[in-house]
Scaffold this motif. Structure first.
Motif, PDB file in Angstrom:
ATOM      1  N   CYS A 174       2.696 -26.051  13.309  1.00 42.82           N
ATOM      2  CA  CYS A 174       3.723 -25.590  13.988  1.00 42.82           C
ATOM      3  C   CYS A 174       4.910 -26.305  14.272  1.00 42.82           C
ATOM      4  O   CYS A 174       5.974 -26.157  14.211  1.00 42.82           O
ATOM      5  CB  CYS A 174       3.012 -25.306  15.341  1.00 42.82           C
ATOM      6  N   ALA A 175       4.644 -27.893  14.221  1.00 42.02           N
ATOM      7  CA  ALA A 175       5.667 -28.884  14.474  1.00 42.02           C
ATOM      8  C   ALA A 175       6.453 -28.750  12.966  1.00 42.02           C
ATOM      9  O   ALA A 175       7.677 -28.807  13.070  1.00 42.02           O
ATOM     10  CB  ALA A 175       4.911 -30.267  14.471  1.00 42.02           C
ATOM     11  N   VAL A 176       5.610 -28.591  11.823  1.00 39.94           N
ATOM     12  CA  VAL A 176       6.431 -28.595  10.438  1.00 39.94           C
ATOM     13  C   VAL A 176       7.370 -27.519  10.607  1.00 39.94           C
ATOM     14  O   VAL A 176       8.616 -27.587  10.126  1.00 39.94           O
ATOM     15  CB  VAL A 176       5.372 -28.370   9.401  1.00 39.94           C
ATOM     16  N   HIS A 177       6.881 -26.285  11.017  1.00 42.43           N
ATOM     17  CA  HIS A 177       7.913 -25.339  10.896  1.00 42.43           C
ATOM     18  C   HIS A 177       9.118 -25.268  11.968  1.00 42.43           C
ATOM     19  O   HIS A 177      10.194 -24.878  11.612  1.00 42.43           O
ATOM     20  CB  HIS A 177       7.053 -23.933  11.391  1.00 42.43           C
ATOM     21  N   THR A 178       8.671 -25.871  13.011  1.00 38.41           N
ATOM     22  CA  THR A 178       9.784 -26.007  13.954  1.00 38.41           C
ATOM     23  C   THR A 178      10.930 -27.013  13.559  1.00 38.41           C
ATOM     24  O   THR A 178      12.196 -26.963  13.708  1.00 38.41           O
ATOM     25  CB  THR A 178       9.432 -26.790  15.396  1.00 38.41           C
ATOM     26  N   ILE A 179      10.358 -28.164  12.540  1.00 40.64           N
ATOM     27  CA  ILE A 179      11.455 -29.119  12.238  1.00 40.64           C
ATOM     28  C   ILE A 179      12.077 -28.669  11.130  1.00 40.64           C
ATOM     29  O   ILE A 179      13.272 -28.835  11.155  1.00 40.64           O
ATOM     30  CB  ILE A 179      10.705 -30.355  12.062  1.00 40.64           C
ATOM     31  N   GLU A 180      11.461 -27.632  10.290  1.00 40.46           N
ATOM     32  CA  GLU A 180      12.305 -27.068   9.196  1.00 40.46           C
ATOM     33  C   GLU A 180      13.274 -26.140   9.871  1.00 40.46           C
ATOM     34  O   GLU A 180      14.434 -26.080   9.128  1.00 40.46           O
ATOM     35  CB  GLU A 180      11.294 -26.171   8.189  1.00 40.46           C
ATOM     36  N   ARG A 181      12.922 -25.564  10.975  1.00 43.25           N
ATOM     37  CA  ARG A 181      13.970 -24.430  11.505  1.00 43.25           C
ATOM     38  C   ARG A 181      15.053 -25.399  12.131  1.00 43.25           C
ATOM     39  O   ARG A 181      16.297 -24.765  12.209  1.00 43.25           O
ATOM     40  CB  ARG A 181      13.165 -23.842  12.709  1.00 43.25           C
ATOM     41  N   ALA A 182      14.824 -26.444  12.614  1.00 41.29           N
ATOM     42  CA  ALA A 182      15.826 -27.358  13.261  1.00 41.29           C
ATOM     43  C   ALA A 182      16.790 -27.989  12.029  1.00 41.29           C
ATOM     44  O   ALA A 182      18.016 -28.271  12.575  1.00 41.29           O
ATOM     45  CB  ALA A 182      15.204 -28.803  13.928  1.00 41.29           C
TER      46      ALA A 182
END
Length: 365
Positions: A174-182
């Motif tokens: 979930c953190a990976v996806h969040t940082i990619e979105r950022a």
């Protein structure tokens, strides 16, 4: 189909029957078909979402603009890994798994047929179920055994990752996806608000993007200390200082470029909207208990912000998370603070909810 010997007919599990009604019960071990996998659960992380299911959050039980999500009674748990004890022939060919392999399924069970699935965006599936949310069709992992359903996205987990750390694959994804979105840039000042398991992974991942500053915010000193250990340039406690003013001092009065909110508290929303600069980016990854109200003028008329949502693990989350744990790029050892047997679930959930000493609490069967 191949099966290990000695699989019982009955197992122990934690089932939710309604808000505040979590029970330690006996239930049948799932049966599988040729497209499915049965694993003996290694461990399940207690997610903030699990706590809020028990507490009756409208996100799960319905309220405001949100329809009911949970279909009870259902076994909780979506942060898990297990070892394969039975596997259908079709699943074995598809996933390359054998008996004894360590494996994980993504938390979502997509339909495979809706417009999002057909467009390669399975995590936004309009008919999707999340493990631990729907009786019989998406039973969770707070049990001795769990079935990986037909449409699951399943991965073999390398033996190089310690069993005790594998419950962190889902939060890290979930953190990976969040940082990619950022979409963090080198020049950015990045604030991560809420240093729980996902927030601490966000912080480490944000550092890998090499922005100008990475700043952590939380109200618990143990989490702030770990954030500093994980490379935060600054950490702030809103109970000790005016965090908005502190961020403005570091940015010549402008505010941060990227604000990542993962605390699940409405105060964090208001704090972020005040803290982020004009033309900045607000990224939301949280599960809230109830509605959060704010004057949206600040988003448009005042600051012209980019407001971005991040939902579970995207398309890249699990493969990247597994790779990073395999190669020891991200540390989760210190995030997992408590380990309980399933029968001690009341204490486990109480410690997870309190959060003053715990970060990630894991339940093992």
């Amino acid at each position: 189909m191949i099966r290990s010997e000695g699989i019982p007919k009955i197992m122990k599990a934690l089932k939710i029957y309604g808000p505040g009604d979590l029970r330690y019960v006996e239930t049948p071990v799932p049966e599988i078909d040729e497209d499915e996998v049965l694993v003996k659960v290694i461990g399940t992380g207690i997610c903030a979402g699990d706590v809020k299911i028990i507490d009756g959050a409208q996100m799960f039980w319905g309220g405001g603009v949100l329809p009911k999500w949970v279909s009870e009674p259902v076994t909780l748990g979506h942060e898990f890994t297990g070892r394969v004890v039975a596997i259908g022939d079709n699943a074995r060919k598809k996933y390359g798994l054998n008996l004894g392999d360590m494996a994980v399924a993504e938390q979502i069970i997509p339909c495979g047929e809706c417009p999002f699935c057909m467009n390669g965006e399975h995590w936004m599936c309009v008919q999707a179920d999340i493990y631990g949310s729907k009786k019989e069709i998406a039973e969770g992992s707070m049990a001795e055994y769990i079935k990986f359903y037909k449409n699951s996205r399943i991965y073999k987990v390398p033996e190089s990752i310690p069993e005790k750390n594998t419950a962190m694959i889902e939060p890290l994804s979930c953190a990976v996806h969040t940082i990619e979105r950022a979409d963090i840039k080198f020049k950015d000042v990045v604030v991560v608000a809420g240093l729980g398991p996902i927030g601490l992974c966000d912080l480490q991942l944000a550092k890998l993007k090499n922005p100008r500053l990475v700043i952590g915010i939380d109200v618990r000193e143990n989490r702030l200390n770990l954030g500093k250990e994980y490379g935060a340039d600054y950490v702030f406690n809103p109970r000790d200082c005016d965090v908005v003013e502190e961020i403005k001092k570091l940015t010549n009065g402008l505010g941060c470029d990227v604000y990542i909110h993962c605390s699940g508290h409405s105060e964090g929303v208001l704090q972020g909207l005040k803290m982020v600069r004009s033309h900045g980016k607000y990224v939301e990854f949280s599960v809230f208990m109830n509605d959060t109200a704010v004057d949206w003028s600040i988003i448009g008329d005042r600051k012209e912000l980019d407001v971005i949502g991040a939902h579970i693990s995207g398309i890249e989350g699990y493969p990247v998370a597994i790779h990073m744990l395999d190669k020891k790029i991200i540390d989760v050892d210190k995030i997992i603070t408590h380990d309980f047997k399933m029968e001690d679930y009341k204490e486990a959930f109480q410690i997870a909810k309190d959060g003053r000493q715990s970060i990630k609490v894991v339940i093992r069967s």
